[in-house]
Design a protein around this motif. Structure first.
Motif, PDB file in Angstrom:
ATOM      1  N   ALA B 252      -1.373   5.730  -0.970  1.00 52.05           N
ATOM      2  CA  ALA B 252      -2.772   5.658  -0.789  1.00 52.05           C
ATOM      3  C   ALA B 252      -2.368   6.055   0.608  1.00 52.05           C
ATOM      4  CB  ALA B 252      -3.133   4.190  -0.610  1.00 52.05           C
ATOM      5  N   ARG B 253      -1.415   5.979   1.807  1.00 47.86           N
ATOM      6  CA  ARG B 253      -1.158   6.659   3.200  1.00 47.86           C
ATOM      7  C   ARG B 253      -1.777   7.925   2.907  1.00 47.86           C
ATOM      8  NH1 ARG B 253       3.031   2.529   2.811  1.00 47.86           N
ATOM      9  NH2 ARG B 253       2.307   0.971   3.801  1.00 47.86           N
ATOM     10  N   ASP B 254      -0.607   8.364   2.271  1.00 42.13           N
ATOM     11  CA  ASP B 254      -1.058   9.994   1.995  1.00 42.13           C
ATOM     12  C   ASP B 254      -2.313  10.123   1.702  1.00 42.13           C
ATOM     13  OD1 ASP B 254       2.248  10.266   2.034  1.00 42.13           O
ATOM     14  OD2 ASP B 254       2.354  10.281  -0.676  1.00 42.13           O
ATOM     15  N   TYR B 255      -3.075   9.718   1.193  1.00 42.82           N
ATOM     16  CA  TYR B 255      -4.402   9.474   1.351  1.00 42.82           C
ATOM     17  C   TYR B 255      -4.763   9.436   2.400  1.00 42.82           C
ATOM     18  CZ  TYR B 255      -4.358  12.255  -3.695  1.00 42.82           C
ATOM     19  OH  TYR B 255      -3.761  12.999  -4.896  1.00 42.82           O
ATOM     20  N   GLY B 256      -4.763   9.083   2.849  1.00 45.18           N
ATOM     21  CA  GLY B 256      -5.802   8.021   3.666  1.00 45.18           C
ATOM     22  C   GLY B 256      -6.082   7.331   3.520  1.00 45.18           C
ATOM     23  N   LEU B 257      -6.089   6.397   2.697  1.00 44.42           N
ATOM     24  CA  LEU B 257      -6.966   5.538   1.975  1.00 44.42           C
ATOM     25  C   LEU B 257      -6.162   3.734   2.086  1.00 44.42           C
ATOM     26  CD1 LEU B 257      -7.194   6.328  -1.886  1.00 44.42           C
ATOM     27  CD2 LEU B 257      -9.626   6.647   0.340  1.00 44.42           C
ATOM     28  N   LEU B 258      -5.251   4.021   3.112  1.00 43.31           N
ATOM     29  CA  LEU B 258      -4.366   2.958   3.815  1.00 43.31           C
ATOM     30  C   LEU B 258      -4.398   3.721   5.099  1.00 43.31           C
ATOM     31  CD1 LEU B 258      -1.985   0.775   1.617  1.00 43.31           C
ATOM     32  CD2 LEU B 258      -4.367   0.285   2.562  1.00 43.31           C
ATOM     33  N   GLY B 259      -4.157   2.883   5.940  1.00 40.83           N
ATOM     34  CA  GLY B 259      -3.834   3.775   7.705  1.00 40.83           C
ATOM     35  C   GLY B 259      -4.871   3.245   8.375  1.00 40.83           C
ATOM     36  N   LYS B 260      -4.216   4.495   9.304  1.00 39.44           N
ATOM     37  CA  LYS B 260      -5.307   4.860  10.498  1.00 39.44           C
ATOM     38  C   LYS B 260      -6.447   5.097  10.063  1.00 39.44           C
ATOM     39  CE  LYS B 260      -3.179   3.296  14.362  1.00 39.44           C
ATOM     40  NZ  LYS B 260      -2.991   1.804  14.293  1.00 39.44           N
ATOM     41  N   ASN B 261      -7.848   4.777  10.435  1.00 39.89           N
ATOM     42  CA  ASN B 261      -8.921   6.039  10.326  1.00 39.89           C
ATOM     43  C   ASN B 261      -9.035   6.073   9.159  1.00 39.89           C
ATOM     44  OD1 ASN B 261     -11.297   7.163  11.134  1.00 39.89           O
ATOM     45  ND2 ASN B 261     -10.162   8.984  11.806  1.00 39.89           N
ATOM     46  N   ILE B 262      -9.493   5.121   7.987  1.00 43.20           N
ATOM     47  CA  ILE B 262      -9.574   5.339   6.418  1.00 43.20           C
ATOM     48  C   ILE B 262     -11.193   6.556   6.384  1.00 43.20           C
ATOM     49  CG2 ILE B 262     -10.141   4.100   4.370  1.00 43.20           C
ATOM     50  CD1 ILE B 262      -7.886   2.201   5.304  1.00 43.20           C
ATOM     51  N   LEU B 263     -10.585   7.444   5.354  1.00 48.24           N
ATOM     52  CA  LEU B 263     -11.888   8.303   5.377  1.00 48.24           C
ATOM     53  C   LEU B 263     -12.652   8.411   6.613  1.00 48.24           C
ATOM     54  CD1 LEU B 263     -12.639   6.767   2.015  1.00 48.24           C
ATOM     55  CD2 LEU B 263     -11.195   8.946   2.104  1.00 48.24           C
TER      56      LEU B 263
END
Ligand SMILES: Cc1cc2nc3c(=O)[nH]c(=O)nc-3n(C[C@H](O)[C@H](O)[C@H](O)COP(=O)(O)O)c2cc1C
Ligand code: SF4
Ligand code: SF4
Ligand code: FES
Lengths: 133, 595
Positions: B252-263
């Protein structure tokens, strides 16, 4: 894969959805059964099976299951294919090849018309039992 | 790319421990060896909920359900089913059925089930985020981030009528709303994956089979109440669930679905895992939060509720795994869709872990309002070994028993409480005529006594006294006033204990006394255990008319308590007998009797 934008996520989902739908058999209404007994395979059943999968895939027909079965007892007209689809009586087709497969998909499954010249009736039960010999 | 067949191999804990990995590897190798690897996709999935019959392998599109599969079977499965299109009859669940296929729909176990929480379990590969996304995964998060207001989300949960699945059944929207309304520079989202009830494993299976559903739901909650941190509190004994969560979080982090500035929404949210040591009381929310903060896991008085003042004194929404797993689909399909499932009191479905003396044990998800009879007889296949149904225990150590007369009660939060039990987290243990009800009460009570944190006297002292009384009764030293004494202590514990562990600990006793008073009286007055379980109250003897003197029992008795000549009736010396029951099992002529 790098972080995605909303657009990229949607695109990925649309692409993967098509793939995973093929696995989901829960609401499929049309069933194609390819005879793959020794006689069926010898007569080209494998080509028929693969052609079905390719044709359905390219037309995005995801309501169809394709399975294989043993000898249907119609060895003289192999390869045989049984098609069960809503609004149509179950039909067995014989002497099926790649071009007939395309006709079955277009005429029978999409067009709801039987493919003439290739319909073979199911033999009575006792013939099925002894393998059509 | 079209595959002709899909082979789904269960990778749940139960199947995994019986070689699912080896089966998976063997199937992949066989597909390669037999030249069909391009036609077949082999997928490892989460628990099918049919662990009793595991390891499970399902082959699509035929929908053939193979049970108790061994790695050695891979060759035949590939050569017969995949290459020749013939099902391997001997491995099918439904071997003798006359129909063409043993399809999953045909198995009664699945017929009355309705899968919301477990919708992806046993279908997707939980270690591949793309498969979750393909099943509308992270679509609810999209909606929440870009289309809905925070109030819309809460309102949707309110319409849905979702109540917490961790035991108490508190309305989820209310909890979220409390936290949302509090002004605070920091807020937290917590997932309670402590799952301490004996016999329960639905949360573990959900996390193993569909970890992203929980991650997505927690992120949605974070956005709704204004929190940027999530914590999953999970017991260390769940290594596979932890591993799957870690893989899911990384993807999820790699896809940007968790972490900073989600999607690209500007919203930041991340999740970490905290391991619990597996104390039952740490599943209680305030004790759980104390444990995350690094203190001893002991409950503190509420209010203030965690939703207002929780982790490090900040507003904290804490929900159970199953509660979380319901959220994404509610957002996607709308609260009204969810509201229509179930009863006026409880909406949606409930997952139960059906165990005990039942033919098909396993994970069962049914709409609220399904009756116990449907669960036990239609789904569970009835009592194992054709014994007589005695009672079913729900709610684990906080719940109680339900008897034959109430089997047709539609189950929801309210109806179970009315019967003196509760929903709890979803453990459901079926008992038959061989189970002693006093012994069952003792088992649960001793569990809570062991797990009591000892902070408050009613639970610490009351629990111990109850346990002593039960011990006395099962030893044959009980007196009639013991029943009143237990009721008195139990009621005091209910009123005065600090947390629900102590408040509900007497339930197994109070409910068994209510429905099985005769059985207690048999122990107390007649000094007999009708089920033949309480060792102090039974004696083994040999019926001289039936014994043919085969000597089988005498040879098996571990303490040489049985004597007798060959072909002459044997005799048990009660002063030597340790009541192990071996002679009873051994005798083929029914000559050994228990009284
Ligand atoms: C002794 C005790 C043990 C508990 N164990 C659990 C547990 O293992 N898992 C859980 O989700 N809730 C457990 N709870 C309930 C939690 O306190 C809390 O109500 C729940 O996590 C709230 O989530 P929900 O609203 O989604 O149900 C326990 C409560 C008590 C009193
Ligand atoms: S009721 Fe029991 S577990 Fe709960 S706080 Fe009191 S002593 Fe601890
Ligand atoms: S119950 Fe066990 S100890 Fe007693 S007589 Fe039978 S075998 Fe021996
Ligand atoms: S772990 Fe395989 S069916 Fe439950």
């Amino acid at each position: 894969m790098a972080k995605m934008t909303l657009e990229e996520l949607r695109k990925l989902r649309d692409k993967k959805k098509v793939e995973i739908k093929k696995r989901d058999v829960s609401d499929r209404d049309t069933h194609i059964i390819v005879g793959m007994g020794t006689c069926g395979i010898a007569a080209g059943g494998k080509v028929v099976l693969d052609t079905f999968l390719r044709e359905l895939d390219s037309r995005h027909l995801d309501n169809v299951i394709v399975t294989q079965t043993g000898c249907m007892g119609l060895c003289y007209v192999e390869p045989t294919v049984e098609v069960i689809s809503p609004g149509m009586p179950p039909v067995i087709y014989g002497k099926v090849d790649a071009s007939v497969v395309k006709r079955i998909v277009d005429e029978h499954i999409v067009g709801k018309q039987m493919v003439s010249d290739h319909v073979f009736d199911r033999p009575s039960a006792d013939i099925i039992k002894d393998g059509g010999k | 790319m079209a595959f002709r067949n899909y082979i789904l191999v269960c990778g749940g804990t139960a199947c995994e421990s019986s070689k699912a990995s080896a089966i998976y590897d063997a199937l992949v190798a066989e597909c390669q060896a037999q030249g069909v690897s391009k036609d077949v996709q082999v997928v490892k999935t989460g628990c099918f909920g049919f662990c009793e019959q595991g390891p499970i392998v399902k082959i699509l599109p035929e929908d053939s359900f193979y049970v108790r599969v061994k790695p050695e079977d891979a060759k035949e499965l590939v050569s017969e089913h995949i290459v020749k299109g013939r099902e391997v009859k001997r491995l099918l669940y439904d071997k003798d059925s006359s129909k063409k296929h043993a399809k999953v729909e045909d198995i009664k176990f699945y017929q009355k089930q309705f899968r919301i929480v477990l919708r992806n379990c046993g279908f997707i590969d939980p270690e591949n985020i793309d498969e979750y996304i393909a099943r509308e995964g992270y679509g609810a998060l999209e909606k929440v981030l870009f289309e809905m207001t925070e109030d819309d989300v809460i309102n949707e949960l309110k319409i849905a009528g979702l109540r917490g699945r961790g035991g108490a059944g508190f309305p989820t929207w209310m909890k979220w709303n409390f936290s949302k309304q509090v002004e605070s520079d920091d807020k937290f989202i917590v997932c309670n994956a402590d799952e301490g009830d004996p016999g329960a494993y639905m949360d573990r299976s959900t996390l193993e089979g569909d970890p992203h559903s929980v991650l997505e739901a927690m992120t949605i909650a974070g956005h709704t109440i204004g929190a940027n941190h999530g914590i999953i509190y999970i017991r260390a004994e769940y290594p596979l669930a932890i591993k799957r969560l870690e893989i899911a979080m990384k993807q999820a982090r790699d896809y940007g679905l968790l972490g900073k500035n989600i999607l690209g929404s500007g919203f930041d949210f991340d999740i970490e895992i905290r391991l619990g040591a597996g104390a039952f009381v740490c599943g209680e929310e305030t004790a759980l939060l104390a444990s995350i903060e690094g203190h001893r896991g002991m409950p503190v008085p509420r209010p203030p509720f965690p939703a207002v003042r929780g982790l490090w004194s900040h507003p904290t929404v804490i929900n159970n795994v199953e509660t979380w797993a319901n959220i994404p689909i509610i957002i996607l399909k709308g609260g009204a869709w969810f509201e229509r499932i179930g009863t006026p009191d409880s909406h949606g479905t409930k997952v139960f872990a059906l165990t005990g003396k039942i033919r098909n044990s396993g994970l069962v998800e049914v709409p609220m309002g399904t009756t116990l009879r449907e669960i036990i007889y239609d789904i569970g296949g009835g009592i194992a070994n054709d014994k007589e149904f005695k009672a079913v225990q729900t709610g684990g150590p906080s719940g109680g028993v339900i008897t034959k007369d109430y089997l047709d009660t539609p189950i929801d939060f309210g109806s179970l409480v009315k019967l003196g039990s509760m929903m709890g987290s979803g453990g459901m243990i079926v008992m038959d005529e061989d189970d002693c009800i006093v012994d069952v009460a003792k088992f649960y009570l001793n569990f809570t006594v062991d797990e009591s944190c000892g902070k408050c006297a009613p639970c610490r002292v009351g629990g111990r006294s109850l346990s002593n009384i039960l011990e006395k009764i099962t030893k044959g030293d009980g007196t009639l006033d013991d029943l009143d004494k237990m009721a008195e202590i139990g009621n005091a514990m209910k009123k005065a204990s600090l947390c629900a562990l102590g408040q509900t600990a007497p339930n197994p006793i109070l409910s068994t006394v209510k429905y099985f008073k005769d059985e207690y009286l048999a122990h107390i007055v007649e000094k007999k255990c009708p089920a033949g379980k309480c060792k102090s109250l039974i004696t083994y003897s040999i019926n001289v008319d039936k014994c043919i003197g085969c000597t089988a029992c005498a040879r098996k008795c571990p303490v040489q308590a049985i004597s007798g000549e060959r072909r002459a009736p044997h005799k048990i010396d009660p002063s030597l007998c340790i009541k192990c029951g071996v002679c009873l099992e051994t005798c083929k002529f029914g000559a050994v009797e228990v009284h």
